[in-house]
Design a protein around this motif. Structure first.
Motif, PDB file in Angstrom:
ATOM      1  N   ARG A   1       5.846  -5.925  59.381  1.00  0.00           N
ATOM      2  CA  ARG A   1       6.938  -6.417  60.080  1.00  0.00           C
ATOM      3  C   ARG A   1       6.400  -7.015  61.489  1.00  0.00           C
ATOM      4  NH1 ARG A   1      11.544  -1.838  59.430  1.00  0.00           N
ATOM      5  NH2 ARG A   1      12.585  -2.841  57.532  1.00  0.00           N
ATOM      6  N   ARG A   2       5.281  -6.263  61.970  1.00  0.00           N
ATOM      7  CA  ARG A   2       4.827  -6.858  63.351  1.00  0.00           C
ATOM      8  C   ARG A   2       3.777  -8.182  62.916  1.00  0.00           C
ATOM      9  NH1 ARG A   2      -0.381  -5.323  64.389  1.00  0.00           N
ATOM     10  NH2 ARG A   2      -0.241  -3.131  63.394  1.00  0.00           N
ATOM     11  N   TRP A   3       3.191  -8.075  61.727  1.00  0.00           N
ATOM     12  CA  TRP A   3       2.418  -9.272  61.374  1.00  0.00           C
ATOM     13  C   TRP A   3       3.299 -10.323  61.279  1.00  0.00           C
ATOM     14  CZ3 TRP A   3      -0.797  -7.576  56.786  1.00  0.00           C
ATOM     15  CH2 TRP A   3      -2.285  -6.531  57.148  1.00  0.00           C
ATOM     16  N   ALA A   4       4.420 -10.273  60.782  1.00  0.00           N
ATOM     17  CA  ALA A   4       5.331 -11.340  60.585  1.00  0.00           C
ATOM     18  C   ALA A   4       6.261 -11.842  62.066  1.00  0.00           C
ATOM     19  CB  ALA A   4       6.733 -10.707  59.836  1.00  0.00           C
ATOM     20  N   ARG A   5       6.178 -10.732  62.757  1.00  0.00           N
ATOM     21  CA  ARG A   5       6.578 -11.192  64.288  1.00  0.00           C
ATOM     22  C   ARG A   5       5.577 -12.026  65.082  1.00  0.00           C
ATOM     23  NH1 ARG A   5       8.536  -5.958  64.578  1.00  0.00           N
ATOM     24  NH2 ARG A   5       6.668  -5.603  65.925  1.00  0.00           N
ATOM     25  N   ASP A   6       4.492 -11.573  64.990  1.00  0.00           N
ATOM     26  CA  ASP A   6       3.284 -11.969  65.793  1.00  0.00           C
ATOM     27  C   ASP A   6       2.565 -13.153  65.145  1.00  0.00           C
ATOM     28  OD1 ASP A   6       4.310  -9.751  67.384  1.00  0.00           O
ATOM     29  OD2 ASP A   6       2.492  -8.523  67.005  1.00  0.00           O
TER      30      ASP A   6
ATOM     31  N   TYR B   1       0.687 -16.751  57.214  1.00  0.00           N
ATOM     32  CA  TYR B   1       1.001 -17.968  57.159  1.00  0.00           C
ATOM     33  C   TYR B   1       1.229 -18.460  55.779  1.00  0.00           C
ATOM     34  CZ  TYR B   1       0.211 -22.820  57.451  1.00  0.00           C
ATOM     35  OH  TYR B   1       0.514 -24.568  57.394  1.00  0.00           O
ATOM     36  N   PRO B   2       2.278 -19.254  55.518  1.00  0.00           N
ATOM     37  CA  PRO B   2       3.374 -19.759  56.336  1.00  0.00           C
ATOM     38  C   PRO B   2       4.168 -18.648  56.785  1.00  0.00           C
ATOM     39  CG  PRO B   2       3.434 -20.578  54.149  1.00  0.00           C
ATOM     40  CD  PRO B   2       2.401 -19.856  53.949  1.00  0.00           C
ATOM     41  N   ALA B   3       4.610 -18.805  57.888  1.00  0.00           N
ATOM     42  CA  ALA B   3       5.413 -17.841  58.873  1.00  0.00           C
ATOM     43  C   ALA B   3       6.655 -17.247  57.759  1.00  0.00           C
ATOM     44  CB  ALA B   3       6.068 -18.405  60.031  1.00  0.00           C
TER      45      ALA B   3
ATOM     46  N   LEU C   1      11.512 -12.397  54.242  1.00  0.00           N
ATOM     47  CA  LEU C   1      10.912 -12.933  53.032  1.00  0.00           C
ATOM     48  C   LEU C   1       9.600 -13.953  53.121  1.00  0.00           C
ATOM     49  CD1 LEU C   1      14.256 -13.681  51.286  1.00  0.00           C
ATOM     50  CD2 LEU C   1      12.988 -11.918  51.114  1.00  0.00           C
ATOM     51  N   VAL C   2       8.718 -13.946  52.318  1.00  0.00           N
ATOM     52  CA  VAL C   2       7.565 -14.452  52.647  1.00  0.00           C
ATOM     53  C   VAL C   2       7.195 -15.170  51.412  1.00  0.00           C
ATOM     54  CG1 VAL C   2       6.121 -12.598  51.844  1.00  0.00           C
ATOM     55  CG2 VAL C   2       5.223 -14.103  53.500  1.00  0.00           C
ATOM     56  N   GLU C   3       6.700 -16.475  51.405  1.00  0.00           N
ATOM     57  CA  GLU C   3       5.957 -17.107  50.112  1.00  0.00           C
ATOM     58  C   GLU C   3       5.078 -16.532  49.320  1.00  0.00           C
ATOM     59  OE1 GLU C   3       4.880 -21.287  51.103  1.00  0.00           O
ATOM     60  OE2 GLU C   3       6.555 -21.474  52.016  1.00  0.00           O
ATOM     61  N   LYS C   4       5.162 -16.551  48.108  1.00  0.00           N
ATOM     62  CA  LYS C   4       4.276 -15.754  47.231  1.00  0.00           C
ATOM     63  C   LYS C   4       2.702 -16.417  47.651  1.00  0.00           C
ATOM     64  CE  LYS C   4       3.497 -14.785  42.481  1.00  0.00           C
ATOM     65  NZ  LYS C   4       3.887 -14.867  40.908  1.00  0.00           N
ATOM     66  N   SER C   5       2.460 -17.455  48.037  1.00  0.00           N
ATOM     67  CA  SER C   5       1.243 -17.895  48.360  1.00  0.00           C
ATOM     68  C   SER C   5       0.647 -17.750  49.746  1.00  0.00           C
ATOM     69  CB  SER C   5       1.244 -19.338  47.958  1.00  0.00           C
ATOM     70  OG  SER C   5       2.088 -20.012  48.705  1.00  0.00           O
ATOM     71  N   ALA C   6       1.406 -17.075  50.435  1.00  0.00           N
ATOM     72  CA  ALA C   6       1.126 -16.785  51.973  1.00  0.00           C
ATOM     73  C   ALA C   6      -0.148 -16.057  52.224  1.00  0.00           C
ATOM     74  CB  ALA C   6       2.465 -16.038  52.625  1.00  0.00           C
ATOM     75  N   ILE C   7      -0.799 -16.077  53.213  1.00  0.00           N
ATOM     76  CA  ILE C   7      -2.020 -15.484  53.468  1.00  0.00           C
ATOM     77  C   ILE C   7      -2.046 -14.809  54.822  1.00  0.00           C
ATOM     78  CG2 ILE C   7      -3.556 -17.056  52.189  1.00  0.00           C
ATOM     79  CD1 ILE C   7      -4.188 -18.146  54.667  1.00  0.00           C
ATOM     80  N   TYR C   8      -2.714 -13.729  55.094  1.00  0.00           N
ATOM     81  CA  TYR C   8      -3.221 -13.136  56.432  1.00  0.00           C
ATOM     82  C   TYR C   8      -3.905 -14.072  57.163  1.00  0.00           C
ATOM     83  CZ  TYR C   8      -4.497  -9.921  59.904  1.00  0.00           C
ATOM     84  OH  TYR C   8      -4.759  -9.285  61.237  1.00  0.00           O
TER      85      TYR C   8
END
Length: 89
Positions: free
Chosen positions: A26-31, A35-37, A46-53
């Motif tokens: 959750r902190r990663w998502a907020r801050d 990507y993509p957010a 909810l995050v896209e399956k292809s998202a990266i840190y």
């Protein structure tokens, strides 16, 4: 439309055996570390399956510093990067 996963599902997919706590995700998502957010739907992200840190606070690259050196005055360049831009490369 891309497939959306919860943060926990995305973490298991990307990190497999090295999962993170929900608070960390959750902190990663907020801050802005993912990507993509992620999108917040109600109480969960909810995050896209292809998202990266990615680390948004990462220092600039040598090339970016060299470009900055070429566009600023010599006094500012010296105060920011030291005596000469050659040290950058």
């Amino acid at each position: 439309m891309p497939e959306l996963l919860t943060l926990s599902e995305w973490d298991k997919l990307v990190y497999k055996n090295n999962s993170h706590s929900l608070n960390t995700l959750r902190r990663w998502a907020r801050d802005g570390y993912i990507y993509p957010a992620p999108q917040k739907h109600g109480r969960e992200y909810l995050v896209e399956k292809s998202a990266i840190y990615r680390n948004p606070h990462r220092t600039t690259s040598k090339l970016q510093r060299a470009i900055a050196c070429s566009t600023v005055s010599p006094q500012i360049r010296t105060s920011r990067y030291g005596s000469s831009p050659e040290k950058i490369f």
